[in-house]
Design an enzyme around this catalytic site. Structure first.
Site, PDB file in Angstrom:
ATOM      1  N   HIS A 146       0.814  -1.205   0.000  1.00 42.30           N
ATOM      2  CA  HIS A 146       0.000   0.000   0.000  1.00 42.30           C
ATOM      3  C   HIS A 146       0.855   1.266   0.000  1.00 42.30           C
ATOM      4  O   HIS A 146       0.338   2.375   0.105  1.00 42.30           O
ATOM      5  CB  HIS A 146      -0.913  -0.036   1.237  1.00 42.30           C
ATOM      6  CG  HIS A 146      -2.087   0.863   1.192  1.00 42.30           C
ATOM      7  ND1 HIS A 146      -2.285   1.878   2.100  1.00 42.30           N
ATOM      8  CD2 HIS A 146      -3.148   0.916   0.346  1.00 42.30           C
ATOM      9  CE1 HIS A 146      -3.410   2.510   1.826  1.00 42.30           C
ATOM     10  NE2 HIS A 146      -3.953   1.957   0.769  1.00 42.30           N
ATOM     11  N   LYS A 148       3.039   4.324  -1.381  1.00 45.30           N
ATOM     12  CA  LYS A 148       3.049   5.154  -2.588  1.00 45.30           C
ATOM     13  C   LYS A 148       4.208   6.110  -2.464  1.00 45.30           C
ATOM     14  O   LYS A 148       4.117   7.141  -1.797  1.00 45.30           O
ATOM     15  CB  LYS A 148       1.748   5.942  -2.758  1.00 45.30           C
ATOM     16  CG  LYS A 148       0.489   5.095  -2.779  1.00 45.30           C
ATOM     17  CD  LYS A 148      -0.286   5.283  -1.518  1.00 45.30           C
ATOM     18  CE  LYS A 148      -1.569   4.472  -1.550  1.00 45.30           C
ATOM     19  NZ  LYS A 148      -2.178   4.412  -0.212  1.00 45.30           N
ATOM     20  N   ASP A 153      15.812  11.338  -9.391  1.00 45.38           N
ATOM     21  CA  ASP A 153      17.231  11.737  -9.382  1.00 45.38           C
ATOM     22  C   ASP A 153      17.858  11.670  -7.997  1.00 45.38           C
ATOM     23  O   ASP A 153      18.916  12.279  -7.760  1.00 45.38           O
ATOM     24  CB  ASP A 153      17.398  13.152  -9.953  1.00 45.38           C
ATOM     25  CG  ASP A 153      17.049  13.223 -11.432  1.00 45.38           C
ATOM     26  OD1 ASP A 153      17.045  12.162 -12.089  1.00 45.38           O
ATOM     27  OD2 ASP A 153      16.770  14.327 -11.919  1.00 45.38           O
ATOM     28  N   HIS A 318      -9.891  10.808   1.913  1.00 46.20           N
ATOM     29  CA  HIS A 318      -9.010   9.642   1.829  1.00 46.20           C
ATOM     30  C   HIS A 318      -7.698   9.877   2.585  1.00 46.20           C
ATOM     31  O   HIS A 318      -6.770   9.073   2.503  1.00 46.20           O
ATOM     32  CB  HIS A 318      -8.723   9.332   0.354  1.00 46.20           C
ATOM     33  CG  HIS A 318      -8.051   8.027   0.103  1.00 46.20           C
ATOM     34  ND1 HIS A 318      -6.741   7.933  -0.320  1.00 46.20           N
ATOM     35  CD2 HIS A 318      -8.493   6.743   0.208  1.00 46.20           C
ATOM     36  CE1 HIS A 318      -6.418   6.656  -0.483  1.00 46.20           C
ATOM     37  NE2 HIS A 318      -7.460   5.920  -0.166  1.00 46.20           N
ATOM     38  N   LYS A 320      -4.714  10.352   5.453  1.00 47.45           N
ATOM     39  CA  LYS A 320      -4.251   9.515   6.559  1.00 47.45           C
ATOM     40  C   LYS A 320      -3.303  10.353   7.416  1.00 47.45           C
ATOM     41  O   LYS A 320      -2.195  10.677   6.997  1.00 47.45           O
ATOM     42  CB  LYS A 320      -3.501   8.292   6.041  1.00 47.45           C
ATOM     43  CG  LYS A 320      -4.277   7.439   5.015  1.00 47.45           C
ATOM     44  CD  LYS A 320      -3.771   7.677   3.639  1.00 47.45           C
ATOM     45  CE  LYS A 320      -4.262   6.689   2.604  1.00 47.45           C
ATOM     46  NZ  LYS A 320      -5.591   6.233   2.626  1.00 47.45           N
ATOM     47  N   ASP A 325      -0.801  16.382  20.373  1.00 48.21           N
ATOM     48  CA  ASP A 325      -0.408  17.484  21.273  1.00 48.21           C
ATOM     49  C   ASP A 325       0.194  18.697  20.568  1.00 48.21           C
ATOM     50  O   ASP A 325       1.003  19.411  21.168  1.00 48.21           O
ATOM     51  CB  ASP A 325       0.619  16.984  22.303  1.00 48.21           C
ATOM     52  CG  ASP A 325      -0.007  16.074  23.340  1.00 48.21           C
ATOM     53  OD1 ASP A 325      -1.234  16.145  23.537  1.00 48.21           O
ATOM     54  OD2 ASP A 325       0.736  15.285  23.943  1.00 48.21           O
TER      55      ASP A 325
END
Length: 400
Positions: A146, A148, A153, A318, A320, A325
């Site tokens: 999962h 990505k 370079d 979508h 995440k 704190d």
């Protein structure tokens, strides 16, 4: 033995096989995965919450690559936008730039043989990650890559929640606009991201093992302290437990799928009882069957414990992320669900800089303003169809 008895016996046999395949496969996975995380590094970051802005920048950097392009995605679709992405890679490979593309076998199942043949003919090195393998067919079919990440370079990195497909640039009417968080990275940590790419590449590519040191030029330090933490086989749960236990005042969780483990939900409830302010942002609409119903069980518990839950309504959420704190935040590829916790290969970036956290809080605050509060009575109203779906979702929650 009559036919019904044979059918029942076969069903029981399949259930036993699935259980043994999953449990033994998981034990084997745990036996060879070594926990790892980078040291605290320093870099500079751009945050992209919209796909159009991200991919405009991303495609520009791909076209300007002068040495190599290394890419890992969970999903690459078979649509016009994905074709544009693949065409850029083929063009760069024909120019003599080294291009490696690694995609998850199931997530990117729409990348068919003719497209792969064209990529390889142009000089692109292509491989499927996390192929289904014997002897643990069921377990290996569930463990997805999962992550990505992209490295250009050895100087520019990308990491986050976006994949490659038309929905990610707001061309899916149901899911538009698509809200996500993706990072563009420069600084001394980019070579470390490169190393993570090659760990996966060397496992699944047919070529001989690549020496990552050939692709990791030393980079100047940036301003923001952070670290990358790749996880799989259950180690993410341990990381999240530590984060929640360390909270002094507040925690904000942004996730498309709120399906935590028993340990995590209990730790969150304990935190709420000791006065921690807990805010959870989830989508109002869903992109997968049953994931919303699977989350209701846990959202009820959090609402009862005093947490605030917001459902994002300006498209599909979508993203995440976790904020602790006002001093630490996490942006990456992992959802706050059991699949990311126990099955998927993920990679998250943890920031230890109050100025960056404050900057990211503005993004989250915008999302909360585009959300509506979820009330306990909203998900407690009698609804037979929803209750049935919740029961099914509960049974399947480990795999959602």
């Amino acid at each position: 033995m009559n036919l019904p008895s044979i059918v029942i016996a076969l069903i029981l046999l399949i259930i036993v096989w699935l259980y043994l395949d999953l449990s033994i496969g998981r034990k084997k996975h745990l036996s060879f995965f070594q926990k790892r995380e980078t040291p605290i590094l320093h870099g500079d970051f751009d945050i992209f919450p919209h796909g159009k802005g991200l991919f405009s920048d991303y495609f520009h950097e791909l076209r300007n690559a002068a040495n190599h392009i290394h890419i890992l995605f969970y999903i690459v679709r078979d649509d016009q936008f994905s074709q544009q992405f693949l065409d850029i890679l083929k063009t760069k490979a024909k120019e003599g730039i080294e291009v490696r593309l690694l995609v998850d076998q199931i997530g990117s199942h729409k990348v068919k043989k003719p497209a792969i043949k064209e990529l390889r003919a142009a000089g692109v090195q292509f491989a499927f990650s996390n192929r289904i393998r014997l002897p643990f067919l069921f377990y290996s079919s569930q463990v997805r890559n999962h992550r990505k990440i992209s490295i250009i370079d050895g100087k520019i990195g990308y990491l986050g929640g976006f994949n490659v497909g038309k929905e990610y640039i707001d061309q899916d009417p149901k899911l538009s606009p698509w809200r996500d968080y993706h990072l563009k990275i420069t600084g001394e940590s980019v070579p470390y991201l490169q190393r993570e790419f090659f760990i996966d590449w060397n496992e699944y590519s047919s070529e001989k093992e690549v020496n990552v040191e050939d692709y990791t030029p030393e980079q100047p330090k940036g301003k923001v302290p952070h670290q990358f933490v790749p996880t799989e086989a259950g180690f993410l749960e341990e990381k999240y437990l530590h984060l929640i236990q360390s909270v002094k005042k507040s925690i904000v969780i942004g996730t498309p799928y709120f399906i935590p483990s028993n340990k995590l939900i209990n730790e969150l409830i304990t935190a709420a009882k000791r006065g921690i302010k807990i805010t959870i942002v989830v989508p109002y609409i869903t992109d997968h069957m049953l994931v919303q119903e699977a989350s209701y069980r846990y959202l009820r518990l959090m609402l009862k414990a005093g947490a605030q839950v917001f459902q994002y309504k300006n498209g599909f959420y979508h993203a995440k992320s976790i904020i602790i704190d006002d001093t630490l935040c996490d942006i990456g590829t992992a959802n706050f669900d059991k699949r990311s916790l126990f099955l998927n290969k993920e990679i998250n970036c943890y920031f230890y800089d109050s100025a960056f956290v404050e900057r990211f809080k503005e993004v989250i605050h915008k999302d909360i303003l585009d959300s509506k509060p979820l009330r306990l009575e909203d998900i407690n109203k009698p609804n037979l169809f929803r209750s049935l779906k919740e029961a099914i979702a509960r049974a399947l929650s480990f795999f959602l």
